[in-house]
Enzyme design. Sequence first.
Site, short mmCIF file in Angstrom:
data_model
loop_
_atom_site.label_atom_id
_atom_site.label_comp_id
_atom_site.label_asym_id
_atom_site.label_seq_id
_atom_site.Cartn_x
_atom_site.Cartn_y
_atom_site.Cartn_z
N ASP A 1 -22.51 30.54 26.13
CA ASP A 1 -21.63 31.68 26.40
C ASP A 1 -22.31 32.73 27.27
O ASP A 1 -23.52 32.66 27.52
CB ASP A 1 -21.14 32.32 25.08
CG ASP A 1 -22.24 32.45 24.03
OD1 ASP A 1 -23.42 32.48 24.41
OD2 ASP A 1 -21.90 32.53 22.84
N HIS B 1 -18.61 32.39 13.62
CA HIS B 1 -18.36 31.96 15.00
C HIS B 1 -19.50 31.06 15.50
O HIS B 1 -20.64 31.19 15.09
CB HIS B 1 -18.10 33.13 15.95
CG HIS B 1 -19.29 33.95 16.37
ND1 HIS B 1 -19.23 35.32 16.51
CD2 HIS B 1 -20.56 33.61 16.72
CE1 HIS B 1 -20.41 35.77 16.92
NE2 HIS B 1 -21.23 34.75 17.05
N GLU C 1 -14.44 32.95 18.01
CA GLU C 1 -14.28 33.82 16.84
C GLU C 1 -13.28 33.21 15.84
O GLU C 1 -12.53 32.29 16.18
CB GLU C 1 -13.79 35.20 17.31
CG GLU C 1 -14.76 35.92 18.24
CD GLU C 1 -16.01 36.47 17.53
OE1 GLU C 1 -16.33 36.03 16.41
OE2 GLU C 1 -16.67 37.35 18.13
#
Length: 234
Positions: A66, A130, A135
């Site tokens: 990410d 998460h 999430e």
Amino acid sequence: MKIVIDEISTINKMVAKEITKLVKNNPNAVLGLATGGTPLGIYENLVLDYKENKTNYENVTTFNLDEYVGLDINHEQSYHTYMRKNLFNHININLENTHFPTLENPQSYTKLIKEKSIDIQILGVGSNGHIGFNEPGTSFDSETGYVTLAESTIEDNKRFFDSIEDVPTSAVTMGLKDIMSAKRIMLIAFGKNKAQAIKQLINGKEDEAWPLTILKRHPYVTVYLDKEAASLIE
Ligand code: GLP
């Protein structure tokens, strides 16, 4: 799912060893990498190994989970900076083979992951369960894309910033489906604030409210825990 409960320093060495073993056996290995506080000790061990043994990363490919939206990639808290500072600058990896999801390339990120196929995916976990920045409530079918961060994640990550207002509120993350496509997954969790999420993974059912529980479906997962993260397992 295999569970290992041990000292943090031992786990860091064990996980790093699995990675170097893979890279030595397969110079074209594909690694899925995580950021956050948890994998820092693993990266330290990889750098130490590189100094001692010159493990060759020249043809290794990496996919990071990410990246924040709204931070320049050179910002001191961006995950690009984190990876360079903690790993990439200290080994002979070719930066062209290191990949991050961006707002411009979500579909092509998923496509490239499918093409290359991740050999080992390293995962941390948020206190809310998460993985990556997927999430609670994220569909188990999600692919790489834009996400809004949960309040609890912003709260957890404020320790890396001057104030909570500076913490980005959105990100681009590898999707749950992309993560699940890895051949092998190593999830690492340390500390009491991970204990509830770990309990959901080990004792709970598959549940989109706890994204990490998707890992129950994966054939090759090892979960590495310190005593505190394991403290609520029944
Ligand atoms: C971060 C990252 C995750 C990471 C998790 C836990 O926000 N996006 O990939 O696994 O939250 O972070 P830490 O290891 O600092 O507890």
